[in-house]
Design an enzyme around this catalytic site. Structure first.
Site, PDB file in Angstrom:
ATOM      1  N   SER A 114       0.814  -1.217   0.000  1.00  0.00           N
ATOM      2  CA  SER A 114       0.000   0.000   0.000  1.00  0.00           C
ATOM      3  C   SER A 114       0.847   1.265   0.000  1.00  0.00           C
ATOM      4  O   SER A 114       0.385   2.312  -0.451  1.00  0.00           O
ATOM      5  CB  SER A 114      -0.945   0.009   1.194  1.00  0.00           C
ATOM      6  OG  SER A 114      -1.839  -1.055   1.073  1.00  0.00           O
TER       7      SER A 114
ATOM      8  N   HIS B 132      -7.048  -9.565   4.077  1.00  0.00           N
ATOM      9  CA  HIS B 132      -5.920 -10.286   4.683  1.00  0.00           C
ATOM     10  C   HIS B 132      -6.430 -11.344   5.662  1.00  0.00           C
ATOM     11  O   HIS B 132      -5.835 -12.400   5.806  1.00  0.00           O
ATOM     12  CB  HIS B 132      -4.996  -9.318   5.438  1.00  0.00           C
ATOM     13  CG  HIS B 132      -4.073  -8.531   4.546  1.00  0.00           C
ATOM     14  ND1 HIS B 132      -3.049  -9.110   3.841  1.00  0.00           N
ATOM     15  CD2 HIS B 132      -4.023  -7.211   4.255  1.00  0.00           C
ATOM     16  CE1 HIS B 132      -2.394  -8.176   3.150  1.00  0.00           C
ATOM     17  NE2 HIS B 132      -2.979  -7.014   3.380  1.00  0.00           N
TER      18      HIS B 132
HETATM   19 ZN    ZN Z   1      -2.645  -5.108   2.565  1.00  0.00          ZN
HETATM   20 MG    MG Z   2      -4.283   1.749   3.190  1.00  0.00          MG
END
Ligand code: ZN
Ligand code: MG
Length: 367
Positions: A87, A267
Site C-alpha cells: 500500500s 488479509h
Molecule cells: Zn494489505
Molecule cells: Mg491503506
C-alpha cells in the site's frame, strides 16, 4: 407512431443535442464545468474487480454506486521492485506519479529521495487539502500523501511529517502517534499552537466546519473499529470534509478518502467484515457523488491500490447467492478498476500504470 419521413430528422436532432454537451454525464444528467476546481481521490485499499463485484451483488442489481459511473478504466498496480505492490508504493504512485519500492512512503529509488506529492503541491499553491480515512493518520496510504520515510513502519516519524504541510482537515485514527510517543513529544500541542482545532470521537458538531480553522478529528487512539463492529463515520465525514474544504479556499480543494480496512478484511479472509466494509465504502462514494453532482466543479476518482486475497466469487446455496473465496491472505497483481465522475472524467478511461492517475489529475486541473 412516428411518420417514416420524420425519423432521420429526429435522429439528427438527438445526435446534435448530445454532441452539443460534451461535458454532460448522461447517467447523472448534470452539466459540469470545463475543468474541475476540486478533486476527490477515493481509495479502497485492497479493492479490485472481485471486491467491487461482491459489493455490487451484496447491494443488489442497479443499487450499487458503481453503476452510476459512466467512465471506467484500469490501472496496472505493480511497484518499482515487485509485480505485487504494497500500500505504501501503491499510494506513492498516486501521490507522486512515480513507481517506488514496496514499503517506501513518498520516497524514490535508488537513494530514497523524497518526491513532492500532489497534496503538498496543491497546498503550496493555495488549495485546501484534506484526508478522511478509517485507519490511523500514520498508516501507509494517508502517510504517502504527506510524509516522506524510507519504511512505512516509522510511524512516529510519519506523525512528525504532519507538521511540515498545513493539511486543512484530517478525520481518522491514530492520535496516540502524536501524543503518546516513546520520545515524549506532544505533537498535538504543537498543532494546537499553530491554530489547529483537535477533537476526538466521531461527532462533527464541535468542528470549525465554517472553514475558520484547520482541524484534526481523531476517531481512535490507534486504529478505528471495523465496519462490522459498527464503525459508521466515513460517509458523513466525507460529506462534512467536502463542505468544509469548499469554504477553506476559493481556489479549490484536494481530498483523499480511504476505505482503509477493505484490505484488512481481505488479509483476514473474513467475508462478513469485507461485506460491511464494501457497503460502508459504497455509502462513502455515494456521499462524494452527491456533493459532486450538486457542485459541478468536482472530479471524483475512485480506485484501489491493489487487489488483496485473490478473491473469487463462487456459487452459493441458491442461484441468487454467491460465496466469496480467497486464494491467499496476501496482495495480488490483478489490474484495478478506476471509476471517474465529473469534469475531465473521460481522461481516466483505458488501461494505464497506477502512476498515470497522478498525471491525469494534473491534466484535469489544466497542468
Ligand atoms: Zn494489505
Ligand atoms: Mg491503506
Amino acid at each position: 407512431m412516428i411518420p417514416r419521413i420524420l425519423l432521420p430528422a429526429l435522429l439528427l436532432f438527438f445526435a446534435c443535442h448530445s454532441a452539443r454537451k460534451p461535458s454532460t454525464d448522461a447517467a447523472a444528467a448534470v452539466v459540469f464545468a470545463e475543468r474541475p476546481k476540486n478533486i476527490i481521490l477515493m481509495i479502497g485499499d485492497g479493492m479490485a474487480t472481485p471486491q467491487i463485484s461482491a459489493g455490487l451483488y451484496w447491494k443488489g442489481a442497479g443499487k450499487s454506486v458503481w453503476e452510476q459511473f459512466s467512465v471506467v478504466g484500469f490501472h496496472k498496480s505493480h511497484s518499482a521492485d515487485e509485480k505485487v505492490t504494497d500500500s505504501a508504493a501503491g499510494a506513492t504512485a498516486f501521490s507522486c506519479g512515480q513507481k517506488t519500492s514496496n514499503g517506501a512512503i513518498a520516497v524514490l529509488p535508488p537513494d530514497n529521495r523524497p518526491c513532492r506529492t500532489i497534496l503538498e503541491e496543491l497546498d503550496a499553491r493555495g488549495w485546501a487539502t484534506g484526508m478522511v480515512v478509517t485507519c490511523s493518520a500514520t498508516h501507509a496510504t494517508p502517510a504517502s500523501f504527506i510524509a516522506h520515510q524510507d519504511i512505512r513502519a516509522y510511524t512516529e516519524s510519519i506523525a512528525e511529517d504532519y507538521l511540515n504541510t498545513q493539511l486543512d482537515c484530517f478525520i481518522g485514527g491514530g492520535s496516540g502517534y502524536f501524543d503518546d510517543r516513546p520520545d515524549k513529544k506532544n505533537l498535538l500541542d504543537t498543532l494546537k499552537k499553530r491554530g489547529y482545532v483537535i477533537r476526538r470521537g466521531t461527532g462533527f458538531a464541535r468542528l470549525p466546519l465554517d472553514g475558520a480553522a484547520p482541524f484534526m478529528l481523531f476517531t481512535a487512539e490507534r486504529e478505528p473499529p471495523t465496519a462490522s463492529a459498527n464503525r459508521r463515520y466515513l460517509p458523513e465525514a466525507t460529506n462534512k470534509a467536502c463542505q468544509y474544504l469548499q469554504k477553506r479556499s476559493p481556489k479549490g480543494f484536494f481530498l483523499m478518502v480511504e476505505g482503509s480496512q477493505i484490505d484488512w478484511a481481505l488479509h483476514a479472509n473474513d467475508r462478513n467484515w469485507l461485506k460491511a466494509e464494501m457497503i460502508d465504502f459504497d455509502a462513502t462514494v455515494t456521499a462524494a457523488l452527491e456533493f459532486a453532482r450538486t457542485d459541478g466543479n468536482t472530479l471524483v476518482i475512485v480506485t484501489g491500490d491493489h487487489e488483496c486475497g485473490g478473491a473469487s466469487l463462487n456459487p452459493g446455496e441458491s442461484k441468487q447467492t454467491f460465496r466469496p473465496g480467497f486464494a491467499s491472505r496476501m496482495h495480488s497483481a490483478a489490474m484495478v478498476p478506476v471509476f471517474a465522475f465529473g469534469p475531465k472524467a473521460e481522461l481516466f478511461s483505458g488501461i494505464y500504470d497506477n502512476t498515470a492517475i497522478y498525471s491525469k489529475m494534473w491534466a484535469a486541473l489544466g497542468n
